[in-house]
Design an enzyme around this catalytic site. Structure first.
Site, PDB file in Angstrom:
ATOM      1  N   LEU A 210     -16.885  39.080  45.420  1.00  0.00           N
ATOM      2  CA  LEU A 210     -16.129  39.473  46.267  1.00  0.00           C
ATOM      3  C   LEU A 210     -14.921  38.442  46.414  1.00  0.00           C
ATOM      4  O   LEU A 210     -13.706  38.700  46.539  1.00  0.00           O
ATOM      5  CB  LEU A 210     -16.314  39.761  47.799  1.00  0.00           C
ATOM      6  CG  LEU A 210     -17.636  40.923  47.736  1.00  0.00           C
ATOM      7  CD1 LEU A 210     -18.434  41.099  49.132  1.00  0.00           C
ATOM      8  CD2 LEU A 210     -17.012  42.322  47.404  1.00  0.00           C
ATOM      9  N   LYS A 289     -14.335  35.930  58.737  1.00  0.00           N
ATOM     10  CA  LYS A 289     -12.686  36.169  58.711  1.00  0.00           C
ATOM     11  C   LYS A 289     -12.557  37.070  57.451  1.00  0.00           C
ATOM     12  O   LYS A 289     -13.191  36.543  56.343  1.00  0.00           O
ATOM     13  CB  LYS A 289     -12.112  34.852  58.712  1.00  0.00           C
ATOM     14  CG  LYS A 289     -10.723  34.967  58.211  1.00  0.00           C
ATOM     15  CD  LYS A 289      -9.886  33.479  58.175  1.00  0.00           C
ATOM     16  CE  LYS A 289      -8.833  33.433  57.625  1.00  0.00           C
ATOM     17  NZ  LYS A 289      -7.925  32.192  57.365  1.00  0.00           N
ATOM     18  N   ASP A 294      -4.118  35.586  51.974  1.00  0.00           N
ATOM     19  CA  ASP A 294      -3.113  34.959  52.916  1.00  0.00           C
ATOM     20  C   ASP A 294      -1.911  34.358  52.403  1.00  0.00           C
ATOM     21  O   ASP A 294      -2.053  33.091  51.894  1.00  0.00           O
ATOM     22  CB  ASP A 294      -3.911  33.992  53.553  1.00  0.00           C
ATOM     23  CG  ASP A 294      -3.530  33.165  54.649  1.00  0.00           C
ATOM     24  OD1 ASP A 294      -2.150  33.559  55.263  1.00  0.00           O
ATOM     25  OD2 ASP A 294      -3.895  32.176  55.109  1.00  0.00           O
ATOM     26  N   SER A 299       5.589  32.092  58.126  1.00  0.00           N
ATOM     27  CA  SER A 299       5.474  30.891  57.850  1.00  0.00           C
ATOM     28  C   SER A 299       4.762  30.608  56.448  1.00  0.00           C
ATOM     29  O   SER A 299       3.823  30.315  56.195  1.00  0.00           O
ATOM     30  CB  SER A 299       4.357  30.305  58.803  1.00  0.00           C
ATOM     31  OG  SER A 299       4.956  30.561  60.072  1.00  0.00           O
ATOM     32  N   LYS A 301       3.479  30.118  52.693  1.00  0.00           N
ATOM     33  CA  LYS A 301       2.810  29.248  51.769  1.00  0.00           C
ATOM     34  C   LYS A 301       3.549  28.698  50.741  1.00  0.00           C
ATOM     35  O   LYS A 301       4.224  29.464  50.082  1.00  0.00           O
ATOM     36  CB  LYS A 301       1.342  29.506  51.602  1.00  0.00           C
ATOM     37  CG  LYS A 301       0.236  29.541  52.476  1.00  0.00           C
ATOM     38  CD  LYS A 301      -1.147  29.868  52.231  1.00  0.00           C
ATOM     39  CE  LYS A 301      -1.973  29.930  53.222  1.00  0.00           C
ATOM     40  NZ  LYS A 301      -2.252  28.635  53.878  1.00  0.00           N
ATOM     41  N   ARG A 310      -6.923  34.795  47.710  1.00  0.00           N
ATOM     42  CA  ARG A 310      -7.420  35.749  47.508  1.00  0.00           C
ATOM     43  C   ARG A 310      -8.903  35.640  48.098  1.00  0.00           C
ATOM     44  O   ARG A 310      -9.592  36.542  48.548  1.00  0.00           O
ATOM     45  CB  ARG A 310      -7.428  36.214  45.891  1.00  0.00           C
ATOM     46  CG  ARG A 310      -8.476  35.157  45.161  1.00  0.00           C
ATOM     47  CD  ARG A 310      -8.443  35.936  43.689  1.00  0.00           C
ATOM     48  NE  ARG A 310      -9.437  35.177  43.045  1.00  0.00           N
ATOM     49  CZ  ARG A 310      -9.043  33.842  42.301  1.00  0.00           C
ATOM     50  NH1 ARG A 310      -7.779  33.309  42.629  1.00  0.00           N
ATOM     51  NH2 ARG A 310      -9.968  33.446  41.505  1.00  0.00           N
ATOM     52  N   ASP A 312      -9.498  34.210  50.881  1.00  0.00           N
ATOM     53  CA  ASP A 312      -9.576  33.947  52.279  1.00  0.00           C
ATOM     54  C   ASP A 312     -10.340  35.122  53.199  1.00  0.00           C
ATOM     55  O   ASP A 312     -10.210  35.069  54.472  1.00  0.00           O
ATOM     56  CB  ASP A 312      -7.707  34.060  52.774  1.00  0.00           C
ATOM     57  CG  ASP A 312      -7.874  33.268  54.169  1.00  0.00           C
ATOM     58  OD1 ASP A 312      -8.529  32.007  54.237  1.00  0.00           O
ATOM     59  OD2 ASP A 312      -6.607  33.327  54.715  1.00  0.00           O
ATOM     60  N   ASP A 371       0.918  31.410  59.717  1.00  0.00           N
ATOM     61  CA  ASP A 371       0.036  30.966  58.706  1.00  0.00           C
ATOM     62  C   ASP A 371      -1.433  30.652  59.354  1.00  0.00           C
ATOM     63  O   ASP A 371      -2.397  30.536  58.601  1.00  0.00           O
ATOM     64  CB  ASP A 371       0.196  29.781  57.830  1.00  0.00           C
ATOM     65  CG  ASP A 371      -0.482  29.821  56.570  1.00  0.00           C
ATOM     66  OD1 ASP A 371      -1.310  30.533  56.269  1.00  0.00           O
ATOM     67  OD2 ASP A 371      -0.347  28.688  55.702  1.00  0.00           O
ATOM     68  N   GLU A 373      -3.285  32.433  60.974  1.00  0.00           N
ATOM     69  CA  GLU A 373      -3.713  33.716  61.170  1.00  0.00           C
ATOM     70  C   GLU A 373      -5.157  34.159  61.403  1.00  0.00           C
ATOM     71  O   GLU A 373      -5.461  34.947  62.157  1.00  0.00           O
ATOM     72  CB  GLU A 373      -3.261  34.681  60.279  1.00  0.00           C
ATOM     73  CG  GLU A 373      -4.108  34.921  58.982  1.00  0.00           C
ATOM     74  CD  GLU A 373      -4.366  33.724  58.091  1.00  0.00           C
ATOM     75  OE1 GLU A 373      -3.541  32.870  58.525  1.00  0.00           O
ATOM     76  OE2 GLU A 373      -5.490  33.654  57.437  1.00  0.00           O
ATOM     77  N   ARG A 375      -7.357  32.593  62.796  1.00  0.00           N
ATOM     78  CA  ARG A 375      -7.843  32.325  64.472  1.00  0.00           C
ATOM     79  C   ARG A 375      -7.528  33.498  65.215  1.00  0.00           C
ATOM     80  O   ARG A 375      -8.124  33.799  66.307  1.00  0.00           O
ATOM     81  CB  ARG A 375      -7.590  31.121  65.155  1.00  0.00           C
ATOM     82  CG  ARG A 375      -5.995  30.858  65.099  1.00  0.00           C
ATOM     83  CD  ARG A 375      -5.619  29.194  65.136  1.00  0.00           C
ATOM     84  NE  ARG A 375      -5.760  28.716  63.942  1.00  0.00           N
ATOM     85  CZ  ARG A 375      -5.323  27.138  63.808  1.00  0.00           C
ATOM     86  NH1 ARG A 375      -4.827  26.531  64.777  1.00  0.00           N
ATOM     87  NH2 ARG A 375      -5.406  26.814  62.708  1.00  0.00           N
TER      88      ARG A 375
HETATM   89  N1  BES Z   1      -6.535  30.181  54.925  1.00  0.00           N
HETATM   90  C1  BES Z   1      -5.949  29.378  55.340  1.00  0.00           C
HETATM   91  C2  BES Z   1      -6.788  27.925  55.394  1.00  0.00           C
HETATM   92  C3  BES Z   1      -7.254  27.468  54.151  1.00  0.00           C
HETATM   93  C4  BES Z   1      -6.714  26.543  53.394  1.00  0.00           C
HETATM   94  C5  BES Z   1      -8.516  28.086  53.382  1.00  0.00           C
HETATM   95  C6  BES Z   1      -6.876  26.088  52.111  1.00  0.00           C
HETATM   96  C7  BES Z   1      -8.828  27.635  52.202  1.00  0.00           C
HETATM   97  C8  BES Z   1      -8.032  26.615  51.540  1.00  0.00           C
HETATM   98  C9  BES Z   1      -5.421  29.277  56.865  1.00  0.00           C
HETATM   99  O1  BES Z   1      -5.340  30.466  57.105  1.00  0.00           O
HETATM  100  C10 BES Z   1      -4.103  28.262  57.043  1.00  0.00           C
HETATM  101  O2  BES Z   1      -3.258  28.744  56.564  1.00  0.00           O
HETATM  102  N2  BES Z   1      -4.512  27.440  57.999  1.00  0.00           N
HETATM  103  C11 BES Z   1      -3.563  26.472  58.166  1.00  0.00           C
HETATM  104  C12 BES Z   1      -3.256  26.313  59.631  1.00  0.00           C
HETATM  105  C13 BES Z   1      -1.955  25.616  60.189  1.00  0.00           C
HETATM  106  C14 BES Z   1      -0.804  26.536  59.966  1.00  0.00           C
HETATM  107  C15 BES Z   1      -2.002  25.074  61.378  1.00  0.00           C
HETATM  108  C16 BES Z   1      -3.536  25.319  57.263  1.00  0.00           C
HETATM  109  O3  BES Z   1      -4.797  24.870  57.238  1.00  0.00           O
HETATM  110  O4  BES Z   1      -2.590  24.757  56.904  1.00  0.00           O
HETATM  111 ZN    ZN Z   2      -6.226  32.057  56.173  1.00  0.00          ZN
HETATM  112 ZN    ZN Z   3      -3.185  31.087  56.840  1.00  0.00          ZN
END
Ligand code: BES
Ligand code: ZN
Ligand code: ZN
Length: 526
Positions: A210, A289, A294, A299, A301, A310, A312, A371, A373, A375
């Site tokens: 998945l 989650k 994502d 904001s 990436k 994919r 996430d 980003d 998201e 939480r």
């Molecule tokens: N899905 C990401 C976290 C992530 C990063 C998962 C790398 C797997 C590999 C999450 O939603 C995210 O983007 N978190 C941010 C939080 C920040 C904006 C406070 C992060 O970790 O940069």
């Molecule tokens: Zn995420």
């Molecule tokens: Zn994110």
């Protein structure tokens, strides 16, 4: 003729096999494309003889000591986790992979925090199975090496491939694994233990599948369908699919806020597993989650490696993978799974930094970074999970890059409110080899998310880069009242390069087996 060309081809094109011994290869009693993986232990002293495992000894006797004879020749530099292939030494098999399972008698290793004996078996069997597949075997009998469960895990996990979208000719051939004990003593306990390992590996492999799936092939709606298909006609499993209007009626504004930037509809999946002989006084709730992609939203990436997002929905994948194994193992337990599913996209209706929403528990959230998201969707899902009065709530989420910086892929980071429950999870991780590591839930971090200009909580800590996984956990804590909650930040263990030898490179499906083990241990601890 074709067969003889194949042999030559092997000799020329597969130098990785280090040593290939051929003896009367076309003897009539050997079955083409069938191999066996047999265990050997490291020698007690330097330059000593390798020690044969029980099954290996059995076949050595059957082969008039051919195995031990040849082993003396090919075992130079054979290290723990490595293997050597011999051809035509045992009746009934075309090839035999002798795999090195390390020291005999290896057990719990405190410094490593896992059962070293089991972990050695997983790695050694994986190396044997993969090597035999690489030379074209399609049926492989595996020596249980004294722990059939670990042997099955290593074997089945090592065979995982995600190649369904490739041309058929480029896909890896299926390999059928069996437990060797069947052929020797027909021990029913080893057979049972092999089946347990197989089922646990299948749960993890489904999670990996998945996670690997591209986001256009696994939207929230398609995730729901995949789960419905997998559990069709399973009598102890009930699935409730909640759509957007239900999510609205539950006032899950934080979840909806994330989903609104995408044209894919969000779903909230509620799966209940209840065994008729359930031994639990109250259920376990597992929350995953399920962000099927994502982008970061507004904001946004950076482009490099964004395809990884994919996966996430890794928390959701490990949650359903766990339920798969729990169901097939027929565990006498009661589990509720809650999975918020959506995409995080920067569409025209997307949330913007500074927006404020009200979560299901009534708290207002200032969304300073779209980003962060995961939480947001978990805030509502965790709060909803409390409606079933669970004895413990466990959530899994690929939540922060910060946990990857802290622990890498060594262990999932765990934030626990109950030390007793944490102890069980830690033991579960030691058994499966898929470890967990405890992280702090200090008020120190809570202050950083509750010091907020416009709302009750901010979705990023005010010192945003420091302790990012800890502030994310502190944020989630604001939405949980249950005294027994564990949050697993699994972003660091999301994928594998070469760190775990029995997982190929790609999405890891970790820590599915640990959660299955945890649920089983919890039911016995009551
Ligand atoms: N899905 C990401 C976290 C992530 C990063 C998962 C790398 C797997 C590999 C999450 O939603 C995210 O983007 N978190 C941010 C939080 C920040 C904006 C406070 C992060 O970790 O940069
Ligand atoms: Zn995420
Ligand atoms: Zn994110």
């Amino acid at each position: 003729m074709a067969a003889s060309m194949k042999v030559i081809g092997r000799k020329i094109h597969k130098p990785v096999l280090s040593t290939i011994c051929q003896h009367s290869r076309f003897s009539t009693h050997n079955i083409l494309n069938k191999g066996a993986v047999l265990g050997v232990y490291q020698a007690k002293e330097k330059d000593g003889d390798l020690i044969l495992d029980k099954s290996t000894q059995f076949f050595d006797d059957k082969s008039s000591k051919k195995i031990s004879g040849l082993l003396k020749v090919v075992s130079r530099d054979l290290k723990k986790g490595g293997c050597r292939v011999l051809y035509d030494v045992v009746p009934g098999y075309e090839s035999v992979a002798l795999c090195c399972i390390g020291e005999k008698g290896a057990s719990f290793n405190e410094a490593e925090g896992f059962d070293e004996g089991s972990e050695n078996i997983r790695a050694a069997v994986a190396s044997g199975v993969k090597t035999l597949r690489s030379i074209g075997e399609t049926e492989v009998d595996v020596d249980p090496c004294g722990n059939a469960e670990a042997a099955a895990e290593g074997g089945y996990l090592s065979l995982f491939e995600y190649d369904e979208l490739k041309d058929k000719t480029k896909r890896k051939k299926a390999v059928k694994l069996s437990c060797l004990v069947d052929h020797i003593t027909a021990s029913s306990s080893a057979k049972k233990s092999w089946t347990r390992g197989r089922i646990k590996a299948e749960g993890q492999n489904w999670a990996r599948h998945l996670m690997e799936m591209p986001s256009n092939k696994l939207t929230p709606a398609l995730f729901v369908e995949a789960v419905q298909q997998k559990f069709a006609n399973r009598s102890n499993v009930t699935i409730h699919v909640r759509d957007k209007s239900w999510i609205q009626s539950e006032k899950m504004e934080a979840f909806l806020a994330v989903s609104q930037g995408s044209s894919e509809a969000p779903y909230f999946l509620h799966i209940e597993y209840k065994h008729p002989d359930n031994k639990m006084s109250s259920p376990v709730a597992v929350v995953g989650k399920g962000v099927t992609f994502d982008t970061g939203g507004i904001s946004i990436k950076p482009a490099a490696s964004m395809d990884q997002m994919r996966a996430d929905m890794g928390g959701a994948a490990c949650t359903v993978g766990t339920l798969y194994s729990v169901d097939r193992l027929d565990l006498p337990v009661h589990v509720h799974a809650f999975i918020p599913l959506c995409e995080n996209m920067p569409g025209g209706r997307a949330i913007k930094p500074g927006d404020v929403v009200t979560a299901r528990n009534g708290k207002t959230i200032q969304i300073d970074n779209t980003d962060a998201e995961g939480r947001l969707i978990l805030a509502d899902a965790l709060n909803y999970a409390e409606t079933v009065n669970p004895q413990v709530i466990l959530d899994m989420a690929t939540l922060t890059g910060a946990i990857d910086v802290a622990l890498g892929s060594g262990a999932a980071g765990v934030y626990a409110t109950s030390t007793d429950t944490w102890n069980i999870l830690q033991k579960a991780g030691a058994n499966t080899g898929d470890r967990v590591w405890r992280m702090p839930l200090f008020n120190h971090y809570t202050k950083q998310v509750t010091d907020c200009k416009l709302a009750d909580v901010n979705n990023i800590g005010k010192h945003s880069r420091s302790g990012g996984s800890c502030t994310a956990a502190a944020f989630l804590k604001e939405f949980v009242t249950n005294k027994n909650w564990m949050h697993l930040d699994i972003a660091g263990v999301m994928s594998n390069k070469d760190e775990v030898p029995y997982l190929n490179s790609g999405m890891a499906g970790r820590p599915t087996r640990t959660i299955v083990e945890f649920i089983e241990m919890l039911s016995k601890a009551e």
